[in-house]
Design an enzyme around this catalytic site. Structure first.
Site, short mmCIF file in Angstrom:
data_model
loop_
_atom_site.label_atom_id
_atom_site.label_comp_id
_atom_site.label_asym_id
_atom_site.label_seq_id
_atom_site.Cartn_x
_atom_site.Cartn_y
_atom_site.Cartn_z
N LYS A 1 40.06 5.32 159.71
CA LYS A 1 41.23 5.61 159.57
C LYS A 1 41.64 6.78 160.54
O LYS A 1 40.85 8.07 160.48
CB LYS A 1 41.73 6.06 158.17
N TYR B 1 37.07 8.41 158.06
CA TYR B 1 38.38 8.86 158.12
C TYR B 1 38.33 10.30 158.90
O TYR B 1 37.61 11.18 158.55
CB TYR B 1 38.83 9.28 156.54
#
Length: 301
Positions: free
Chosen positions: A162, A134
């Protein structure tokens, strides 16, 4: 594991005393399931993870796993500013039944790119859960560069990223790394449609807390390659995405959830939406409900 489609980074409902509201949590989970969300994140930044006590983290994740009952993947936010603590939290999430760990780059400490490689490899090597990288530099103060992701993407336990940077060039560089065993997911609602039309496999969304059917429709259109329809639908969603940015996340989305009877408060230092935005919030709620009703009619047709 291959994650795709509309994934909601869930807000954590608190009651008027700023305690966990488990009844509201279950209503939020039920709404996500009923309206087509394809995976959820528990205790990410939208879920105010930094404000949760260990027992609250356990209760939220355990109850989500039990409620979801295997119908969609449950991701747990486990990223900490220290590698050993992140491994410990990832093991904790695994013991509670999570399907994967969403691991943000270590906040505040600003490691080098080599440090990030060592950090993520240590977590993945530990093997507690599949790892979703992320990257959100605006919140962490560090940036996981595409060339660093390239060093990590081949690890069998690192399954996705992400990416919250919204530059097209950044997304394109990451998409060159995408393969059967490694997915690229947008982490930026306003540019998620563009990312998916370019090849990203889905979005981990804030706005889908209140627009689960709307974001499922966006993902279905974009991932089917229906560019004109996806862009038109994205235009419908854009005011809601813009509203989510009028104050730091998750203040705006929790204001809409509160209007829907799902939670009331945030924990300090976050505060509820200022009164100057209340009229806009009420208008946005009406727009969101109209979009959701339209989506539900389309699903039923």
């Amino acid at each position: 594991m291959q994650l795709s489609g509309s994934i909601t980074a869930l807000a954590t409902p608190f009651d008027a005393a700023r305690e966990l509201d488990i009844d509201a949590w279950h209503r939020l989970l039920e709404m996500q399931l009923e309206r087509g969300t394809q995976a959820i994140v528990v205790a990410g930044s939208t879920g105010e993870a930094a404000a949760l006590y260990d027992a609250e983290y356990d209760l939220l994740l355990r109850s989500a796993v039990e409620f979801i009952a295997g119908r969609i993947p449950v991701l747990a936010g486990t990223g900490q500013s220290n590698t050993a603590k992140t491994i410990e939290q990832t093991r904790r999430a695994a013991a509670l039944g999570a399907d994967a760990a969403l691991v943000v780059t270590p906040p505040y400490v600003r490691p080098t790119q080599a440090g990030l490689v060592a950090h993520y490899r240590a977590i993945a090597d530990d093997g507690a859960l599949p790892v979703v990288l992320y990257n959100v530099p605006a919140r962490t103060g560090g940036d996981l560069l595409p060339e660093t992701v390239a060093e990590l993407a081949g690890h069998p336990r690192i399954v996705a990223i992400k990416e919250a940077c919204n530059e097209p060039e950044r997304m394109q560089a990451l998409l060159e790394l995408q393969c059967k065993d490694f997915s690229v997911l947008s982490g930026d609602d306003p540019t998620a449609c563009r990312a998916m039309l370019a090849g990203a496999r889905g979005v981990i969304s804030v706005a889908s807390n209140v627009l689960p059917a709307g974001f499922r429709r966006l993902c279905d259109l974009a991932l089917a390659g229906k560019g004109d329809e996806a862009r038109a639908w994205d235009t419908r969603l854009r005011p809601a995405c813009d509203f989510m940015g009028i104050e730091p996340n998750p203040i705006p989305v929790k204001a809409i959830l509160a209007l829907q009877g799902i939670g009331h408060e945030l924990r300090l230092p976050l505060q509820v939406l200022p009164d100057r935005h209340r009229e806009a919030a009420a208008a946005m709620l009406a727009s969101i409900e109209a979009i959701e009703e339209e989506c539900l009619r389309l699903l039923a047709a």
